[in-house]
Design a protein around this motif. Structure first.
Motif, PDB file in Angstrom:
ATOM      1  N   LEU A   1       0.873  -1.147   0.104  1.00 53.19           N
ATOM      2  CA  LEU A   1      -0.126   0.057   0.057  1.00 53.19           C
ATOM      3  C   LEU A   1       0.797   1.170   0.129  1.00 53.19           C
ATOM      4  CD1 LEU A   1      -2.820  -0.907   2.411  1.00 53.19           C
ATOM      5  CD2 LEU A   1      -2.765  -1.249   0.026  1.00 53.19           C
ATOM      6  N   TYR A   2       0.270   2.264  -0.402  1.00 56.23           N
ATOM      7  CA  TYR A   2       0.876   3.713  -0.536  1.00 56.23           C
ATOM      8  C   TYR A   2      -0.026   4.599   0.039  1.00 56.23           C
ATOM      9  CZ  TYR A   2       3.866   1.469  -4.148  1.00 56.23           C
ATOM     10  OH  TYR A   2       4.987   0.683  -4.760  1.00 56.23           O
ATOM     11  N   TRP A   3       0.843   5.936   0.145  1.00 57.84           N
ATOM     12  CA  TRP A   3      -0.091   6.989   0.688  1.00 57.84           C
ATOM     13  C   TRP A   3       0.566   8.314   0.041  1.00 57.84           C
ATOM     14  CZ3 TRP A   3       1.905   3.091   3.761  1.00 57.84           C
ATOM     15  CH2 TRP A   3       1.023   2.477   4.519  1.00 57.84           C
ATOM     16  N   LEU A   4      -0.213   9.185   0.003  1.00 55.63           N
ATOM     17  CA  LEU A   4       0.275  10.498  -0.438  1.00 55.63           C
ATOM     18  C   LEU A   4       0.059  11.360   0.570  1.00 55.63           C
ATOM     19  CD1 LEU A   4      -1.260  11.159  -4.100  1.00 55.63           C
ATOM     20  CD2 LEU A   4       1.073  10.927  -3.657  1.00 55.63           C
ATOM     21  N   ARG A   5       1.182  12.131   1.036  1.00 56.21           N
ATOM     22  CA  ARG A   5       1.001  13.030   2.122  1.00 56.21           C
ATOM     23  C   ARG A   5       1.609  14.539   1.841  1.00 56.21           C
ATOM     24  NH1 ARG A   5      -0.154  10.284   6.539  1.00 56.21           N
ATOM     25  NH2 ARG A   5       0.640   8.197   6.689  1.00 56.21           N
ATOM     26  N   THR A   6       1.260  15.486   2.512  1.00 58.40           N
ATOM     27  CA  THR A   6       1.418  16.619   2.213  1.00 58.40           C
ATOM     28  C   THR A   6       2.920  17.018   2.831  1.00 58.40           C
ATOM     29  OG1 THR A   6       0.816  17.676   4.317  1.00 58.40           O
ATOM     30  CG2 THR A   6      -0.943  17.750   2.288  1.00 58.40           C
ATOM     31  N   GLN A   7       3.662  18.096   2.526  1.00 60.83           N
ATOM     32  CA  GLN A   7       4.986  18.328   2.987  1.00 60.83           C
ATOM     33  C   GLN A   7       4.824  18.362   4.560  1.00 60.83           C
ATOM     34  OE1 GLN A   7       7.333  18.060   1.100  1.00 60.83           O
ATOM     35  NE2 GLN A   7       6.428  17.815  -0.553  1.00 60.83           N
ATOM     36  N   ASP A   8       3.754  18.675   5.081  1.00 63.50           N
ATOM     37  CA  ASP A   8       3.583  18.788   6.907  1.00 63.50           C
ATOM     38  C   ASP A   8       2.979  17.461   7.180  1.00 63.50           C
ATOM     39  OD1 ASP A   8       3.925  21.026   6.627  1.00 63.50           O
ATOM     40  OD2 ASP A   8       1.804  21.872   6.478  1.00 63.50           O
ATOM     41  N   GLY A   9       3.016  16.361   6.445  1.00 62.29           N
ATOM     42  CA  GLY A   9       2.802  14.965   6.852  1.00 62.29           C
ATOM     43  C   GLY A   9       1.339  14.600   6.964  1.00 62.29           C
ATOM     44  N   GLU A  10       0.463  15.492   6.419  1.00 61.26           N
ATOM     45  CA  GLU A  10      -0.917  15.156   6.413  1.00 61.26           C
ATOM     46  C   GLU A  10      -1.424  14.236   5.448  1.00 61.26           C
ATOM     47  OE1 GLU A  10      -3.836  18.163   6.588  1.00 61.26           O
ATOM     48  OE2 GLU A  10      -2.547  19.608   7.531  1.00 61.26           O
ATOM     49  N   ALA A  11      -2.214  13.029   5.633  1.00 61.35           N
ATOM     50  CA  ALA A  11      -2.471  12.363   4.634  1.00 61.35           C
ATOM     51  C   ALA A  11      -3.610  12.951   3.605  1.00 61.35           C
ATOM     52  CB  ALA A  11      -3.271  11.033   4.931  1.00 61.35           C
TER      53      ALA A  11
ATOM     54  N   THR B   1      -4.351  10.681   0.711  1.00 61.77           N
ATOM     55  CA  THR B   1      -5.196   9.525   0.448  1.00 61.77           C
ATOM     56  C   THR B   1      -5.923   9.007   1.675  1.00 61.77           C
ATOM     57  OG1 THR B   1      -3.068   8.542   0.368  1.00 61.77           O
ATOM     58  CG2 THR B   1      -3.805   9.105  -1.609  1.00 61.77           C
ATOM     59  N   ASP B   2      -6.546   7.875   1.388  1.00 55.08           N
ATOM     60  CA  ASP B   2      -7.123   7.342   2.585  1.00 55.08           C
ATOM     61  C   ASP B   2      -6.069   6.797   3.593  1.00 55.08           C
ATOM     62  OD1 ASP B   2      -8.442   5.426   4.326  1.00 55.08           O
ATOM     63  OD2 ASP B   2      -9.125   4.126   2.729  1.00 55.08           O
ATOM     64  N   PRO B   3      -6.068   7.244   4.905  1.00 55.45           N
ATOM     65  CA  PRO B   3      -5.172   6.938   5.999  1.00 55.45           C
ATOM     66  C   PRO B   3      -4.787   5.389   6.097  1.00 55.45           C
ATOM     67  CG  PRO B   3      -6.921   8.351   6.750  1.00 55.45           C
ATOM     68  CD  PRO B   3      -7.377   7.949   5.476  1.00 55.45           C
ATOM     69  N   GLU B   4      -5.688   4.650   5.540  1.00 57.56           N
ATOM     70  CA  GLU B   4      -5.356   3.040   5.544  1.00 57.56           C
ATOM     71  C   GLU B   4      -4.440   2.639   4.254  1.00 57.56           C
ATOM     72  OE1 GLU B   4      -6.672   0.867   8.101  1.00 57.56           O
ATOM     73  OE2 GLU B   4      -7.370   2.737   9.016  1.00 57.56           O
ATOM     74  N   GLY B   5      -4.113   3.462   3.466  1.00 56.46           N
ATOM     75  CA  GLY B   5      -3.350   3.162   2.304  1.00 56.46           C
ATOM     76  C   GLY B   5      -4.149   2.619   1.181  1.00 56.46           C
ATOM     77  N   VAL B   6      -3.624   2.855   0.009  1.00 53.05           N
ATOM     78  CA  VAL B   6      -4.203   2.567  -1.264  1.00 53.05           C
ATOM     79  C   VAL B   6      -3.189   2.075  -2.243  1.00 53.05           C
ATOM     80  CG1 VAL B   6      -5.882   4.576  -0.977  1.00 53.05           C
ATOM     81  CG2 VAL B   6      -3.662   4.834  -2.151  1.00 53.05           C
ATOM     82  N   SER B   7      -3.791   1.328  -3.373  1.00 52.31           N
ATOM     83  CA  SER B   7      -2.879   0.791  -4.198  1.00 52.31           C
ATOM     84  C   SER B   7      -2.152   2.091  -5.171  1.00 52.31           C
ATOM     85  CB  SER B   7      -3.753  -0.346  -5.320  1.00 52.31           C
ATOM     86  OG  SER B   7      -4.497   0.683  -5.921  1.00 52.31           O
ATOM     87  N   VAL B   8      -1.042   1.499  -5.914  1.00 53.34           N
ATOM     88  CA  VAL B   8      -0.335   2.102  -6.833  1.00 53.34           C
ATOM     89  C   VAL B   8      -1.403   2.812  -7.803  1.00 53.34           C
ATOM     90  CG1 VAL B   8       0.559   0.494  -8.017  1.00 53.34           C
ATOM     91  CG2 VAL B   8       1.776   2.815  -7.685  1.00 53.34           C
ATOM     92  N   ASP B   9      -2.348   2.031  -8.352  1.00 50.05           N
ATOM     93  CA  ASP B   9      -3.360   2.283  -9.136  1.00 50.05           C
ATOM     94  C   ASP B   9      -4.080   3.796  -8.833  1.00 50.05           C
ATOM     95  OD1 ASP B   9      -2.259   0.512 -11.004  1.00 50.05           O
ATOM     96  OD2 ASP B   9      -3.946  -0.997 -10.113  1.00 50.05           O
TER      97      ASP B   9
END
Length: 79
Positions: A40-50, A52-60
């Protein structure tokens, strides 16, 4: 299961895309392929805020989000 060459290239391309949008791509480091959050992957802001879904998402899902970002809200000037 390690990423193959095409997977590495894709992940690096998505990292660059995220960086250009002011985001950071984070990959789960878990190596147990039977773990529920493996791959699983996450996108975060530079401040660390999620972003995408905090549980993680696929690369797609990450690729879809980076190639079709949500529209920015713009406030119209009052006049």
């Amino acid at each position: 299961m390690a990423l193959d060459q095409a997977g590495k290239v894709r992940e690096n391309r998505l990292r660059r895309m995220a960086d250009r949008q002011g985001l950071k791509l984070v990959r789960n480091r878990r190596i147990d392929v039977r773990a529920i959050d493996y791959g699983l992957y996450w996108l975060r802001t530079q401040d660390g805020e999620a972003v995408t879904d905090p549980e993680g998402v696929s690369v797609d899902v990450i690729e879809e989000r980076l190639t079709n970002p949500p529209p920015r809200s713009t406030s119209s000037p009052s006049g």
